[in-house]
Enzyme design. Structure first.
Site, PDB file in Angstrom:
ATOM      1  N   ASP A 111     -58.530  13.053  -4.667  1.00 43.38           N
ATOM      2  CA  ASP A 111     -58.583  12.339  -5.942  1.00 43.38           C
ATOM      3  C   ASP A 111     -59.928  11.654  -6.140  1.00 43.38           C
ATOM      4  O   ASP A 111     -60.340  11.403  -7.281  1.00 43.38           O
ATOM      5  CB  ASP A 111     -57.473  11.293  -6.017  1.00 43.38           C
ATOM      6  CG  ASP A 111     -56.096  11.917  -5.952  1.00 43.38           C
ATOM      7  OD1 ASP A 111     -55.911  12.965  -6.583  1.00 43.38           O
ATOM      8  OD2 ASP A 111     -55.212  11.371  -5.267  1.00 43.38           O
ATOM      9  N   ARG A 171     -49.340   6.843  -6.957  1.00 42.57           N
ATOM     10  CA  ARG A 171     -50.046   7.148  -8.206  1.00 42.57           C
ATOM     11  C   ARG A 171     -50.061   8.661  -8.367  1.00 42.57           C
ATOM     12  O   ARG A 171     -51.050   9.328  -8.079  1.00 42.57           O
ATOM     13  CB  ARG A 171     -51.466   6.599  -8.182  1.00 42.57           C
ATOM     14  CG  ARG A 171     -52.141   6.625  -9.545  1.00 42.57           C
ATOM     15  CD  ARG A 171     -53.634   6.431  -9.460  1.00 42.57           C
ATOM     16  NE  ARG A 171     -54.304   7.569  -8.841  1.00 42.57           N
ATOM     17  CZ  ARG A 171     -55.630   7.735  -8.819  1.00 42.57           C
ATOM     18  NH1 ARG A 171     -56.400   6.821  -9.336  1.00 42.57           N
ATOM     19  NH2 ARG A 171     -56.158   8.800  -8.246  1.00 42.57           N
ATOM     20  N   TYR A 185     -49.150  24.419 -10.084  1.00 41.54           N
ATOM     21  CA  TYR A 185     -49.832  23.140  -9.866  1.00 41.54           C
ATOM     22  C   TYR A 185     -49.858  22.374 -11.186  1.00 41.54           C
ATOM     23  O   TYR A 185     -48.865  22.347 -11.906  1.00 41.54           O
ATOM     24  CB  TYR A 185     -51.224  23.395  -9.288  1.00 41.54           C
ATOM     25  CG  TYR A 185     -51.871  22.155  -8.717  1.00 41.54           C
ATOM     26  CD1 TYR A 185     -51.217  21.363  -7.781  1.00 41.54           C
ATOM     27  CD2 TYR A 185     -53.141  21.767  -9.117  1.00 41.54           C
ATOM     28  CE1 TYR A 185     -51.802  20.217  -7.264  1.00 41.54           C
ATOM     29  CE2 TYR A 185     -53.743  20.627  -8.598  1.00 41.54           C
ATOM     30  CZ  TYR A 185     -53.067  19.860  -7.687  1.00 41.54           C
ATOM     31  OH  TYR A 185     -53.648  18.725  -7.178  1.00 41.54           O
ATOM     32  N   LYS A 241     -50.162  21.333  -3.455  1.00 44.25           N
ATOM     33  CA  LYS A 241     -51.580  21.366  -3.070  1.00 44.25           C
ATOM     34  C   LYS A 241     -51.796  22.315  -1.905  1.00 44.25           C
ATOM     35  O   LYS A 241     -52.778  23.076  -1.872  1.00 44.25           O
ATOM     36  CB  LYS A 241     -52.036  19.962  -2.704  1.00 44.25           C
ATOM     37  CG  LYS A 241     -53.527  19.828  -2.578  1.00 44.25           C
ATOM     38  CD  LYS A 241     -53.987  18.654  -3.374  1.00 44.25           C
ATOM     39  CE  LYS A 241     -55.099  18.817  -4.287  1.00 44.25           C
ATOM     40  NZ  LYS A 241     -55.344  17.702  -5.165  1.00 44.25           N
TER      41      LYS A 241
END
Length: 630
Positions: free
Chosen positions: A298, A184, A131, A202
């Site tokens: 996020d 993003r 990750y 994820k």
């Protein structure tokens, strides 16, 4: 060709005639298409090529005999533990994190259970590889490294056919979808379809940390183009070659996608938004919150993890969460998301309104301190900043000025956008670099390099940190921006400037170090990985139809409750990541309990107590150990 005992030879003409016989014939266009098919029960070579069921050298003699594997493998037999040791030996022998990541993904494509067993047994060592920060470098090179698709790719050209595309996915009972549009990607900006690397990574954490069966998960990329001209000019780019779609066209495609997800997988399929832009992140969350089980890691996951650190630090700072004065360096969706969760927590625990709770939380963006005077004159101020546009404050154009004015006891850095580093209040002062400089080389060493991660001064310089040390005995300093090259400060810098009195957490791993008094400190990074795997599992336990902020607050409390005095003594306000499945079980239990309390759980029967929910979470977790086929 010249076989036989007579030593006969053939002319070149006859050899060419023979070779002609072996030339593949051009397919007759009048012939019907070939239909590919496989047996419903796989064995032999097909079994070895199926990553879900392949066990490699761990097949027993009986399995090799009955599953038609005899002769297809070397004669030795390994246990899964031996295979894990061999994988780790190979991983550690590789020289770069990118090579290590590629090796592990290759293992996942060959042997899924072994892959997750390796992650489960070595999660603390491998998390930075599988990750952040390595996945950022993977996303940058995604088109170049692309080998085997994993997940669903929906482009703007698929409008009207999204449901039909989802039906191509072989699993019919998907319970968790991570979707990205790649606008993003971490600190790297717009990477288009290459953001799929984060969505896939994820879900690997959802399985390894939260115990969610990989068969129940699906990564999805909504490819509406990219505004990254470098990618558009790259002949190897695997995405749609167009500028990014916006407006009604974008919203219509997302609406179709969400409707298709519920039609295909059910109304309680969880959808996690990943790496959407500041413009779309919170907007899409609010758009679908009343009709689907959606959340944005996020925003909500990072917020819950930060709140957990604040709560866990209370035995060191003294007082309550409401007693802190907070200053956020970074007022984007992530920063205001954290602030809103802290305000919601304070309001819930004290009985005051959220509006009142916000009065102790201040925001600094690239133009300076967010104030009411600015809000009245700045037509471009984002809507999400307005609740923190306090009245009666003078203009502040730097972090240092704001710290001196507000005298915060908690300083939280979350500058996530490239504009933050170019100029203005969040750009830092030239010369305020970490030891060794902030070059592109250092950025690459931290996992990936980008325009936003080279030659970036420290935002929390020594002067800022010393002022924080004057505000209270044990100031909270959370430098959450990542990778390391763009972090507001390091743990060593924070401790040095506050005479070892601060409580620090960052967005990147910290190597343990020794203070002048001989005390060894090892702060643990603040990561949403403490939160989102357990949240997903908890929603599944309750079969929840919606996601609400109190569930994320419950998750934060669960994480904080697992921090021990031994952890705090070494400067850590988060649990040991090596125990992450235990953490996720407790988070899941708290989230599921909150689902029952709020009336969004749809499972039948009387709500179980917390202890029973913890046991249910553990029993529900995916076990990567091999199963016998005979």
């Amino acid at each position: 060709i010249g076989g036989g005992g007579g030593g006969s030879s053939r002319s070149s003409t006859s050899i060419q005639a023979l070779l002609k016989d072996f030339t593949p014939a051009v397919e007759d266009p009048n012939r019907g298409p070939l239909t590919p098919w496989v047996r419903s029960v796989i064995s032999g070579v097909e079994l070895l090529r199926n990553p879900r069921y392949n066990k490699g050298m761990a097949f027993s003699d009986d399995e090799r005999d009955k599953m038609h594997l005899a002769g297809l493998l070397p004669p030795a037999q390994f246990t899964q533990e031996m295979q894990v040791d061999r994988v780790m030996r190979n991983v550690r022998a590789l020289s770069s994190p990118l090579e290590q990541h590629s090796h592990l993904v290759g293992l996942q494509e060959r042997n899924e259970r072994l892959f997750f067993r390796v992650l489960l047994d070595h999660i603390e060592e491998l998390m930075p590889i599988i990750y952040t920060p390595t996945v950022g470098q993977v996303c940058q090179k995604y088109s170049e490294l692309f080998r085997r698709p994993r997940g669903i790719y929906i482009s703007s050209k698929d409008r009207g056919n999204v449901y039909r595309i989802l039906k191509n996915w072989p699993e019919k009972r998907v319970k968790l979808v991570v979707v990205t549009d790649g606008e993003r990607v971490m600190g790297l900006g717009d990477l288009g379809v290459q953001g799929m690397g984060v969505a896939s990574a994820k879900l690997n954490l959802y399985t390894s940390m939260g115990g969610i069966d990989p068969a129940d998960t699906l990564p999805v990329c909504i490819d509406v183009g990219t505004n990254n001209q470098e990618l558009l000019d790259d002949p190897l780019y695997v995405g749609v070659r167009q500028k990014r779609e916006t407006g009604d066209q974008y919203d219509d495609l997302l609406d179709e996608f969400m409707a298709a997800i519920q039609r295909r997988f059910g109304e309680r399929c969880i959808v996690q938004f990943e790496d959407f832009s500041n413009v779309n992140g919170k907007r899409l969350l609010e758009r679908y919150a009343t009709s689907a089980a959606v959340f944005n890691d996020d925003i909500s996951g990072v917020a819950a993890a930060t709140l957990a650190g604040v709560i866990a630090a209370l035995p060191l700072t003294g007082g309550l969460v409401r007693d802190h004065t907070y200053l956020f360096a970074g007022a984007g969706e992530t920063g205001t998301g954290i602030a809103e969760m802290i305000a919601g927590y304070i309001a819930n625990r004290t009985g005051i309104t959220v509006v009142e709770a916000r009065k102790k939380i201040f925001m600094l963006d690239s133009k300076g301190l967010v104030t009411r005077a600015r809000a009245e004159t700045d037509e471009d101020m984002a809507f999400h900043k307005l609740p923190y546009a306090h009245d009666g404050l003078p203009e502040c154009t730097s972090v240092l000025e704001a710290v001196r004015l507000i005298r915060p006891t908690a300083l939280i850095g979350v500058r996530r956008h490239d504009r933050s580093f170019r100029s203005g209040a969040l750009s830092g002062n030239e010369g305020d670099y970490a030891a060794g400089g902030s070059t592109g080389t250092n950025a690459a060493a931290s996992g990936y390099a980008s325009p936003a991660s080279s030659h970036r001064p420290r935002l929390f310089n020594r002067e800022v940190l010393e002022e924080m040390g004057k505000n209270c005995q044990n100031p909270l300093i959370f430098a959450l921006s990542r990778p390391a090259a763009i972090a507001e400060c390091t743990a060593e810098e924070a401790y040095a400037a506050t005479d070892g009195r601060c409580i620090f957490s960052g967005g990147c791993p910290v190597t343990p170090f020794t203070l002048p008094d001989g005390k060894v400190v090892a702060p643990r990074p603040s990561t949403s990985a403490y939160v989102f795997p357990g949240v997903g599992l908890g929603l599944m336990l309750a079969d929840a139809s919606r996601v609400r902020d109190p569930m994320l607050i419950a998750a934060a409390e669960a994480v904080a409750a697992l921090v021990t005095e031994e952890d705090r003594a070494m400067g850590a306000v988060y649990p040991d990541i090596a125990n992450i499945r235990g953490v996720s079980a407790h988070v899941a239990a708290r989230v599921a309990g909150k689902c029952y309390e709020m009336g969004v759980a749809t499972t039948q029967g009387r709500p179980p107590n917390h202890e029973r929910l913890v046991e249910m979470a553990k029993q529900h977790m995916y076990n990567p150990h091999y199963r016998s086929y005979t």
